[in-house]
Each structure stands twice: as C-alpha cells, then as structure tokens.
Write an enzyme that holds these catalytic residues in place. Sequence first.
Site, short mmCIF file in Angstrom:
data_model
loop_
_atom_site.label_atom_id
_atom_site.label_comp_id
_atom_site.label_asym_id
_atom_site.label_seq_id
_atom_site.Cartn_x
_atom_site.Cartn_y
_atom_site.Cartn_z
N CYS A 64 34.34 52.11 28.10
CA CYS A 64 35.59 51.37 27.92
C CYS A 64 35.45 50.37 26.79
CB CYS A 64 35.90 50.65 29.23
SG CYS A 64 37.27 49.52 29.16
N CYS A 70 35.75 42.18 29.72
CA CYS A 70 36.46 42.30 31.00
C CYS A 70 35.49 42.06 32.15
CB CYS A 70 37.07 43.70 31.10
SG CYS A 70 37.88 44.03 32.67
N CYS A 73 33.76 45.17 35.16
CA CYS A 73 32.56 46.02 35.17
C CYS A 73 31.35 45.25 34.66
CB CYS A 73 32.75 47.25 34.28
SG CYS A 73 33.94 48.44 34.93
N CYS A 156 42.16 51.57 31.42
CA CYS A 156 40.98 51.30 32.25
C CYS A 156 40.49 52.64 32.79
CB CYS A 156 41.33 50.36 33.39
SG CYS A 156 40.05 50.25 34.64
N GLU A 309 42.21 45.48 65.14
CA GLU A 309 42.42 45.01 63.78
C GLU A 309 43.02 43.59 63.83
OE1 GLU A 309 41.93 45.68 60.53
OE2 GLU A 309 43.26 44.01 60.05
N ASP A 355 33.70 48.13 60.58
CA ASP A 355 33.91 48.11 59.12
C ASP A 355 34.45 46.74 58.73
OD1 ASP A 355 34.29 48.64 56.46
OD2 ASP A 355 35.96 50.03 56.74
N CYS A 381 30.54 46.65 53.15
CA CYS A 381 30.72 46.45 51.71
C CYS A 381 29.76 45.37 51.22
CB CYS A 381 32.17 46.11 51.40
SG CYS A 381 32.78 44.69 52.32
#
Length: 431
Positions: A64, A70, A73, A156, A309, A355, A381
């Site tokens: 990119c 940016c 990344c 992108c 949730e 999760d 994550c």
Amino acid sequence: MADLEVMIDSVGARGEGVAQTPSGPVFVPFTVPGDRVRIRAGAGDHAELLDLLSSSPQRVGPACAHFSDCGGCDLQHWQGPELLAWKHHQVKVTLAHRGLQAEVQPVVATPPGERRRARLALRRVAPGGAHSRDGDHVLLGFRARASRRIVDVQACPLLNERLSAAMPALRSLGPVLLRADGELVLEVTDTLGGIDLLIERSGEPNAALHAELARFAARHGLARISWRADAASEPELIASIASPALRFGNASVEVPPGAFVQASPTAERALLAEVLAAAQGVKRVADLYAGCGAFSLPLAGVAAVHAVEGDAAFAKALDAAARQSGARVTVEHRDLDRRPLQGDDLKRLDLVVLDPPRAGARAQCEALAKSKVPAVAYVSCNPATFARDARVLVDGGYTLERVVPVDQFLWSAHIELVAVLRRQPLNLARR
Ligand SMILES: C[S@@+](CC[C@H](N)C(=O)[O-])C[C@H]1O[C@@H](n2cnc3c(N)ncnc32)[C@H](O)[C@@H]1O
C-alpha cells in the site's frame, strides 16, 4: 546516543525490529531481521529509522502506498512465512510467560481484500480553515501512526471489494455532513443487503439532512444509514433501503448499527471450525460473549445453545434470528464480568464457548475453574488476557489441549487465537 549503524536481529512483541546497542536493545519500527540500518535514539528504548543501509532478504515491498504513514498497518514490509512464524512464536512466549504449555498449531493466514468492517475518519478542509492547503477538500481514511491526523486513503488493500468501491461515495459525504474543519467517524459494515453505514457526529441531523442521506443511501445502494452523537449514544435510524443481514449457520441476522462482526470471513470460518470441532457429540452448550450469534447459530445445528451477550441490541438481534429460523438457541442479556455464569447456571453444560473482548473473561474463568463443565472453547483477540485466564482454568483442573492462532488482522502485530481446554475425567485425574 549519537546516530548508530546497527543490525536488526529479531522482532519485538509490538512488531518493531530489535537491535543490540552498547546501551542495550533498541526497538526500530519498519525493520526486519537482517536489515542493516542507521538509527537515531528516541524516547526510552525506541529509535528512529534514518536509513536502510542494506536490506534483509526477508524484507518485501509494502502492498500500500500509505504504509508507514497510515496507522492501520505495522508490518507490510515483512510478510509470508517469517511473519507467521513470528506470530506463532508470540503466542508460545505469551503462554510460557504464564507457565502454560500447549500444542500450538500453525497460524491460519487470512488474505488481503476481505475486511468487511472499518471505522473511517472523515474531515472537511475548507478554504480559510486552519488546515486548508489547497482549497476545499475532504480527507477520508485512518489515523496516522500515534497521531490524530487523518491519512487520506485513496485505496486500502485490506478492505473488501464493496467497501473499497464505496470510498469515493463516502468521501462525497464530506461537504454534506461537515462544516469547514469539521470531523466525524463513519463506521461501515458490509452486509448481504449492502453497506450498513453508521455516522458518528455530534448534534442531530435536521429534516433536510435526513432527506439528503436517504437519497444518498438509495443512489449508492446502501442497506441502511444510522446516526449517533458518539460511541456511547443510541443510534438513530436515518434510512433503511435493504435488510443489513449476515448469515450465521442457517439463520439470517439483521445486525444492529455498529454491531461487532468478525472482520474477516476467512478468520470467522477458521474460528468457527475449531468451535464446532470442540462441540462434536455434545448436547448442551453455552456461548458466552455471543455478539449477534456468529457461533451460537451454527452451534445450534449440533447442540442446544444458551447464548449470553452484554449488549442489549446484539442480544435482541440474535434472539430474533433464532426465533425466525427455529434455531435451538435461548438468549440472555447479561453482564458476564459482573455476573458470570456460575453454580447451577453451569450444571449440565457439556461445553462453554467464550469470546470476550480484549480484557478477557477473568470472572467467568474463575467460575468455570470451580465448575464441572467438561470443556471450554476460548476465542481470544488478546493472547495476554487469554493466557491469564487459561492459567486460572488450568489451575482449576483443565488441560490446554489445542491452540490455533489466527492472523485476522493481517499486516498488524495483532494475533488472535482459538483454544480448547478439557477437564481430565475424574478417574484419570486421580492417578
Ligand atoms: C469479541 S466479540 C464476540 C462476539 C461473537 N462471539 C462473534 O464472534 O461475533 C465480544 C462480545 O462480547 C460482548 N461483551 C463485552 N463485554 C461484555 C460483558 N461484560 N458481558 C457480556 N458480554 C460482553 C460484546 O458486546 C461483544 O458482542
């Protein structure tokens, strides 16, 4: 420290190259092992890259034009097997830090061009405004590294086709939504009905703006436009053209504005495959931190599912989809950090799927550690909070059986994983 010439010998946890210097290791962004570089000392153990003197064979050209400016990344200059091996190593080191050993599977890679949600900043720079350079223009893109500045992204390579194609139309909203030097956030999610757009800007849209946005949605084939003043406010519906639905298992879920959605379909499939494998032969599953049902609804094909949730709108959307499709899913709106499932809630469950957000699920894992639930599938994550929680589960009698890292956030130092933990059958545990 004066400017130095150094060799990069490894990559640190945040994705920066590491060089050994007389005053200790320093971290140099945008370098890879084998690079010979000239650096200038920065704050603490950080250094600025001045020159690339000779390039490592591991270095590749970025995908990119905005790379390094940016903030989206960190690692486009280092791709392929070395990068995936580094992510694998990061997971192993993070587990080892908590005294955990596990068979860590190879990292599941995801391709570019499939990101289906993004949070974009939009700024209007008008003549006479403080940031005006060349007349009235609009900036649309991501924040620059460690800065509030917006990098005006023309294309992108991470975004999927539909989001990429929508960039010019989104940019055209600048003069419609903003005064000189005004700024707002556009959250876009690609759904089966088209793009779901959530505008985040202070104030309320007047009737004329409502009408203009409705025309915009129809003209550009958007599924829906909503508006909220900030991330904590309830979104208001502006225009509804088609159902902003996603398919999970046999059900179609109309996702609420700004809903959590796994960013990459390849990553979602990989995570789900592991969750479903853990659910082989089970009868009752609890899917905790269930979102809009990306795991609950497919799991309902093999077991009865209780989904929990904390976001009321996500829980409602999941409940509606389960009812409409006849899926075996009961839904509970509950804050699992304050009120984790425990005692009787956990009795009779064969599997708990977790999760949580980046902060992890400490309270829920403490409750599971005291339970007899035979298996836990944990999607994370954040390997650091996963390792903390897995330690609690292992101390409570679980064995960390399998860990699969998933490179959902390609070209970043971020890594996700899915893990399976099982309790030893009692007779084996006593031997
Ligand atoms: C990483 S997302 C996972 C969602 C879903 N499993 C999926 O794959 O789409 C985490 C979810 O946890 C929910 N959440 C965050 N904090 C929570 C809490 N304290 N109690 C219950 N749910 C919570 C968020 O609203 C979000 O839907």
